[in-house]
Design an enzyme around this catalytic site. Structure first.
Site, PDB file in Angstrom:
ATOM      1  N   ASP A 142      85.928  45.921  16.212  1.00  0.00           N
ATOM      2  CA  ASP A 142      84.987  47.455  15.234  1.00  0.00           C
ATOM      3  C   ASP A 142      84.449  48.185  14.952  1.00  0.00           C
ATOM      4  OD1 ASP A 142      86.086  48.750  12.756  1.00  0.00           O
ATOM      5  OD2 ASP A 142      85.516  47.002  11.673  1.00  0.00           O
TER       6      ASP A 142
ATOM      7  N   HIS B 283      89.967  54.134  14.954  1.00  0.00           N
ATOM      8  CA  HIS B 283      90.380  53.662  13.710  1.00  0.00           C
ATOM      9  C   HIS B 283      91.706  55.274  13.314  1.00  0.00           C
ATOM     10  CE1 HIS B 283      86.705  52.528  13.493  1.00  0.00           C
ATOM     11  NE2 HIS B 283      87.098  51.174  12.012  1.00  0.00           N
TER      12      HIS B 283
ATOM     13  N   HIS C 261      93.858  53.062  14.742  1.00  0.00           N
ATOM     14  CA  HIS C 261      94.744  51.268  13.703  1.00  0.00           C
ATOM     15  C   HIS C 261      95.390  51.751  12.643  1.00  0.00           C
ATOM     16  CE1 HIS C 261      93.749  49.526   9.726  1.00  0.00           C
ATOM     17  NE2 HIS C 261      93.633  48.719  10.631  1.00  0.00           N
TER      18      HIS C 261
ATOM     19  N   HIS D 148      92.507  43.860  12.022  1.00  0.00           N
ATOM     20  CA  HIS D 148      92.039  45.620  12.019  1.00  0.00           C
ATOM     21  C   HIS D 148      90.793  45.415  12.982  1.00  0.00           C
ATOM     22  CE1 HIS D 148      89.585  49.286  10.315  1.00  0.00           C
ATOM     23  NE2 HIS D 148      88.492  48.729  10.646  1.00  0.00           N
TER      24      HIS D 148
END
Length: 374
Positions: A178, A256, A259, A273
């Site tokens: 991340d 992201h 994701h 995540h």
């Protein structure tokens, strides 16, 4: 009389940069109980079962008994309402949010809605959620819906290495994935910016990347060591600071967005995540390669080596989507590219067809003399 406007100042922006205070160390609750009691005696605790089991005995040992404990499910609009009702019913004076990203987001959001203080206590190094003025909302099934900007960052962040060290190593590897995205997303979307705070954020993101590339492997091999602490600081604190200084435009781009799309497929819910974001970085770099960006292939090859060492997903098959029918894969690409998606912050047009091709070729050997896609 019309007010004169300085021609140099074209806009006003507010940066919500950091928590009021950050405490780092070990056994922090027993050492600094007055930092909690000075705010209120009536805390609502929001956290997952494992995190609550870790934090509650430490609170009780110093005479702090939350008036209500709300176990975490998904951070949904329904949970948001439930927390608001619980806070009113118990006359709560503040929120203790403990756990991983979703618990921290839920606690921050509850405090935001009630205009009350919040203290974040991360129990993993998986995200920078303990730092940020942002909460993500998911559906009851775990699909990303939208994010909520908050008025301010937490009043206090307690980064207790004893708590973080209890988490499985996989969570810190996820946090590394991340945090790495900060550089790859900020550099492509704002690498040419001359806005001073954005320039600061982009350069911090580069340093963050370098720290993680150098120290991720030894940190995971030596939990609790100084190197491990430095990487925890990087994933929890430094990553959060970059988003605060750079603002929304430095937080999320294609990695992201991938994701967010993946969360709509239940097969991916077993993945954390940051693990899905890590895969998203590879997809973003493949999109850049197709546009002829010269360093994208080098970066992807470097990341693939690191991912294999720290067990981050590299392919759709790794994420449980290897057998997904072609029509469903195309649908996934459509979801990633829907209007308003952060993927459109890339400095070139992106189509579902391009995203599908990128998702299917994340481990393709880098072609040094690859030409720009037509």
């Amino acid at each position: 009389m019309q007010k004169k406007i300085n021609p140099v100042i074209q806009f006003m922006s507010e940066l919500v940069i950091s928590p009021q205070s950050v405490l780092r160390g070990r056994d922090l609750i027993s050492q600094y109980p007055e930092r909690l009691t000075a705010i209120t005696q009536r805390w609502l605790l929001v956290g997952g079962q494992t995190s609550s089991d870790l934090v509650l005995p430490r609170l009780r040992a110093v005479g702090i008994e939350p008036v209500q404990v709300v176990p975490l499910r998904e951070c949904t609009t329904a949970l948001r309402q439930e927390l608001s009702e619980a806070m009113r019913a118990h006359r709560v004076g503040g929120v203790l949010a403990c756990g991983g990203g979703k618990a921290l987001d839920a606690g921050k959001l509850a405090a935001h809605d009630a205009q009350l203080p919040v203290i974040t206590i991360p129990t993993t190094g998986a995200t920078c959620a303990a730092w940020t003025a942002l909460s993500n909302i998911y559906s009851p099934a775990g699909a990303f819906q939208y994010d909520v900007p908050l008025r301010h960052c937490p009043e206090l962040l307690l980064l207790d290495y004893d708590l973080v060290q209890t988490a499985p190593p996989r969570t810190l590897a996820s946090g590394i994935g991340d945090a790495l995205a900060k550089w790859y997303e900020a550099a492509i979307s704002n690498g040419e910016s001359t806005d001073t705070p954005v320039v600061m954020a982009v350069q911090q993101a580069r340093i963050l990347r370098d720290i993680l590339l150098q120290k991720a492997v030894p940190a995971l091999a030596t939990p609790g060591s100084l190197t491990w602490q430095e990487v925890v600081d990087a994933t929890v604190l430094m990553a959060g600071l970059i988003g605060g200084v750079g603002g929304a435009q430095c937080r999320t781009v294609a990695a992201h967005a991938v994701h967010n799309g993946l969360t709509h497929w239940p097969q991916t819910h077993a993945w954390l995540h940051g693990e899905k974001v890590a895969f998203g970085i590879l997809v973003q770099l493949r999109l850049e390669e197709a546009q002829g960006y010269p360093l994208a292939g080098v970066a992807r090859a470097q990341l693939l080596t690191l991912y294999q060492q720290i067990h981050l997903p590299c392919t759709l098959a790794d994420l449980g989507l290897g057998g997904l029918p072609a029509a469903e894969l195309a649908q996934l690409a459509e979801v990633i590219c829907r209007p308003g998606s952060d993927i459109h912050r890339l400095p070139f047009p992106v189509t579902p067809t391009a995203v599908l091709a990128a998702m299917q070729t994340t481990t393709q050997p880098w072609a040094k003399n690859q030409v720009r896609a037509g």
